[in-house]
Design an enzyme around this catalytic site. Structure first.
Site, PDB file in Angstrom:
ATOM      1  N   LYS A   7       1.016  -1.038  -0.074  1.00 49.58           N
ATOM      2  CA  LYS A   7       0.140  -0.004  -0.023  1.00 49.58           C
ATOM      3  C   LYS A   7       0.974   1.032   0.054  1.00 49.58           C
ATOM      4  O   LYS A   7       1.867   1.315   0.929  1.00 49.58           O
ATOM      5  CB  LYS A   7      -0.859   0.015   1.330  1.00 49.58           C
ATOM      6  CG  LYS A   7      -2.017  -0.892   1.057  1.00 49.58           C
ATOM      7  CD  LYS A   7      -2.941  -0.840   2.327  1.00 49.58           C
ATOM      8  CE  LYS A   7      -4.304  -1.846   2.337  1.00 49.58           C
ATOM      9  NZ  LYS A   7      -5.220  -1.635   1.195  1.00 49.58           N
TER      10      LYS A   7
ATOM     11  N   ARG B 203      -9.906 -11.593   1.567  1.00 46.84           N
ATOM     12  CA  ARG B 203     -10.863 -12.841   1.116  1.00 46.84           C
ATOM     13  C   ARG B 203     -10.078 -14.316   1.080  1.00 46.84           C
ATOM     14  O   ARG B 203     -10.818 -15.349   1.201  1.00 46.84           O
ATOM     15  CB  ARG B 203     -10.998 -12.263  -0.443  1.00 46.84           C
ATOM     16  CG  ARG B 203     -10.243 -12.260  -1.371  1.00 46.84           C
ATOM     17  CD  ARG B 203     -10.673 -11.616  -2.652  1.00 46.84           C
ATOM     18  NE  ARG B 203     -10.625  -9.993  -2.279  1.00 46.84           N
ATOM     19  CZ  ARG B 203     -10.871  -9.098  -3.305  1.00 46.84           C
ATOM     20  NH1 ARG B 203     -11.274  -9.593  -4.424  1.00 46.84           N
ATOM     21  NH2 ARG B 203     -10.849  -8.040  -2.930  1.00 46.84           N
TER      22      ARG B 203
HETATM   23  N1  BES Z   1      -8.314  -3.993   4.000  1.00 46.13           N
HETATM   24  C1  BES Z   1      -8.312  -3.336   2.571  1.00 46.13           C
HETATM   25  C2  BES Z   1      -9.594  -2.853   2.452  1.00 46.13           C
HETATM   26  C3  BES Z   1      -9.778  -1.580   3.094  1.00 46.13           C
HETATM   27  C4  BES Z   1      -9.830  -0.199   2.430  1.00 46.13           C
HETATM   28  C5  BES Z   1     -10.168  -1.455   4.430  1.00 46.13           C
HETATM   29  C6  BES Z   1     -10.240   0.962   2.882  1.00 46.13           C
HETATM   30  C7  BES Z   1     -10.694  -0.185   5.191  1.00 46.13           C
HETATM   31  C8  BES Z   1     -10.424   0.867   4.320  1.00 46.13           C
HETATM   32  C9  BES Z   1      -8.476  -4.725   1.820  1.00 46.13           C
HETATM   33  O1  BES Z   1      -7.674  -5.774   2.082  1.00 46.13           O
HETATM   34  C10 BES Z   1      -7.738  -4.088   0.385  1.00 46.13           C
HETATM   35  O2  BES Z   1      -6.758  -3.600   0.469  1.00 46.13           O
HETATM   36  N2  BES Z   1      -8.624  -4.400  -0.580  1.00 46.13           N
HETATM   37  C11 BES Z   1      -8.206  -3.778  -1.709  1.00 46.13           C
HETATM   38  C12 BES Z   1      -8.358  -4.859  -2.867  1.00 46.13           C
HETATM   39  C13 BES Z   1      -7.894  -4.768  -4.024  1.00 46.13           C
HETATM   40  C14 BES Z   1      -6.437  -5.002  -4.128  1.00 46.13           C
HETATM   41  C15 BES Z   1      -8.523  -5.927  -5.097  1.00 46.13           C
HETATM   42  C16 BES Z   1      -8.732  -2.577  -1.972  1.00 46.13           C
HETATM   43  O3  BES Z   1     -10.014  -2.377  -1.719  1.00 46.13           O
HETATM   44  O4  BES Z   1      -8.270  -1.715  -2.928  1.00 46.13           O
HETATM   45 MN    MN Z   2      -5.411  -5.503   1.827  1.00 45.94          MN
END
Ligand code: BES
Ligand code: MN
Ligand code: ZN
Length: 480
Positions: free
Chosen positions: A264, A336
């Site tokens: 991230k 997931r």
């Molecule tokens: N934990 C995050 C989602 C999230 C985003 C939670 C903002 C709280 C606030 C999740 O694991 C994630 O990173 N999701 C990605 C998925 C993508 C890589 C397909 C996302 O939402 O960008």
């Molecule tokens: Mn994530």
């Protein structure tokens, strides 16, 4: 804290007295020594009755309480439980550390039991604080002495149990990673279970070796690069006579989401990625304390996804507990992966009804914002029942779709059965469709995406910064 009294005259207290007042209400009944004077002020239009308005009146020793606060309740015809809650939000330590509230004056046409329940829930919620690591503690303690002639003991007790469980959920989510790893969460869960002191609750904690034996390799893939071992937390609560038809509550327990090698660029607040896990623990605590007649399993795959030379890579292929293979397109779609194995475990343990709850996708935040939880499911009756529960607790929830097209997309990998990311389009639904791929035909399944609702960095409604404890109450209500 809260205390209940039949009559406010029995409390020899100089502390402020609180009453509610509707628009156009002329009569009040505090005490004949003061009623007339206050009614004069009302007649002269000096007292404001807009919803939530707080009027502070000195009593000049006519009664023991030195101050009377009159809280505006708005139009009586338009009064609802929601309006009551908005008014109650303004009842806090700023009015005094000890307050005497004449609950019947807040009733209008509502039921006193409902009013009492919501008084506790709301005032507890808005007086929450997280000061674990502040040298100077936040002093907002409030003792509410509730006066009513009616019997509200049960409602108060039930509400308090839920409110305290929500506090615990919020504390867990607010606690940073360096004070709460997967091992720490498992310890917390064990301590919680023993503190509940009920032979209806059993807990099992699985370590890395035991998780390997279960072949939960999607879960283990997420943990590969971390220096902290994963934990599988498994709790059973038998609220019914017989152990049958348990509902599995599966909570996403990513103790910290760095994104993995798909790192991230901004990962602040990702300590909250275990909010689903904290939620299901809060639900379990509420159910046990209130002796709710339901059979429930709590399942949490707890790990972080920090990286070292061992860590999971994009293009890797993992094999989930049920033998299905998953192509890793993004290591940041990690939740997931752990949830897939968690729902497999739930079904292997005999659950035919699963609710999973997860801070799963940024896309859900984009779609619904920070005050509405996304809901998915494979059984429209259950979805409708859940929406009804959410309506009653007033935790905004909105159903989102899983379509055939989206199901095809999560199965569009050239090299494995599933792909763990559909990219930017259909973010929230794609994640849901992925989990659905691990749900067996006869299993009923609901999925809650709380990515936006679990944690508020700029609170809009005076709630405390950070964790919200969202959905503890709604899931409790749904199960009850
Ligand atoms: N934990 C995050 C989602 C999230 C985003 C939670 C903002 C709280 C606030 C999740 O694991 C994630 O990173 N999701 C990605 C998925 C993508 C890589 C397909 C996302 O939402 O960008
Ligand atoms: Mn994530
Ligand atoms: Zn995540």
């Amino acid at each position: 804290m809260f205390e209940i009294y039949q009559d406010f005259e029995e409390i020899v207290s100089e502390k402020p007295l609180l009453i509610g007042l509707f628009e156009k209400q002329e009569k009040i009944e505090i005490n004949e020594k003061i009623n007339k004077e206050v009614e004069e002020l009302i007649k002269d239009g000096i007292i404001k009755t807009g919803l939530g308005e707080v009027n502070k009146l000195p009593t000049f020793s006519k009664i023991k309480n030195k101050i009377v606060y009159i809280i505006g309740l708005g139009k009586k015809e338009e009064y609802t439980i929601n309006k009551f809650k908005q008014a109650v939000k303004n009842i806090n330590y700023k009015l005094g550390s000890e307050l005497v509230i004449l609950l019947d004056t807040f009733k209008g046409a509502l039921g006193i039991k409902e009013v009492a329940f919501n008084l506790i829930m709301t005032s507890h919620y808005f007086n929450y604080k997280y000061d674990e690591f502040l040298s100077k503690k936040i002093d907002n303690d409030l003792l509410l002495k509730i006066c009513t002639k009616e019997d509200i003991k049960e409602e108060i007790e039930e509400a308090l149990n839920i409110a305290v469980a929500i506090d615990n959920t919020r504390d867990l989510v607010n606690r940073p990673y360096n004070y709460l790893s997967a091992i720490g969460l498992a310890e917390y869960a064990s301590e919680l279970v023993s503190s509940l002191d009920s032979d209806r609750v059993k807990i099992a904690i699985y370590n890395k070796k035991e998780i390997e034996e279960l072949k939960m390799n999607a879960f283990l893939g997420v943990n590969k690069g971390s220096t902290c071992e994963p934990r599988l937390i498994y709790i059973k609560y038998q609220g019914l006579e017989e152990w049958k038809n348990p509902v599995a509550l599966v909570g996403k327990g990513i103790m910290y989401d760095t994104g993995g090698y798909s790192i991230k660029t901004s990962m602040n607040t990702m300590k909250d990625d275990m909010a689903g896990a904290a939620t299901v623990l809060g639900v379990m605590e509420s159910l046990v304390k209130n002796k709710v007649k339901a059979n429930v399993m709590v399942i949490i795959c707890a790990t972080d996804n920090r990286i070292n030379g061992e860590a999971l890579l994009p293009d890797d292929i993992l094999t989930a507990m049920n033998g299905k293979t998953i192509e890793i397109v993004s290591t940041d779609a990690e939740g997931r992966l752990t949830l897939a194995d968690a729902v497999c475990f739930a079904q292997k343990e005999g659950s035919k009804e699963i609710i999973d709850i997860a801070t799963l996708t940024g896309a859900c935040v984009v779609a619904l914002g920070e005050y509405t939880t996304g809901l998915f499911g494979n059984d429209q009756n259950k979805v409708t029942e859940f929406l009804k529960a959410a309506d009653e607790t007033e935790e905004s929830t909105w159903q989102l779709p899983i379509t055939e097209h989206i199901r095809e997309q999560v199965r569009s990998s050239k090299v494995a059965d599933f792909t763990n990311s559909t990219g930017r389009p259909m973010g929230a639904s794609g994640a849901a469709a992925f989990i659905e791929g691990f749900i067996e035909e006869k299993t009923k399944w609901l999925h809650l995406d709380i990515a936006g609702t679990a944690y508020h960095t700029s609170p809009s409604y005076k709630e405390f910064y950070g964790a919200t404890g969202v959905m503890v109450h709604t899931i409790y209500r749904y199960l009850k």
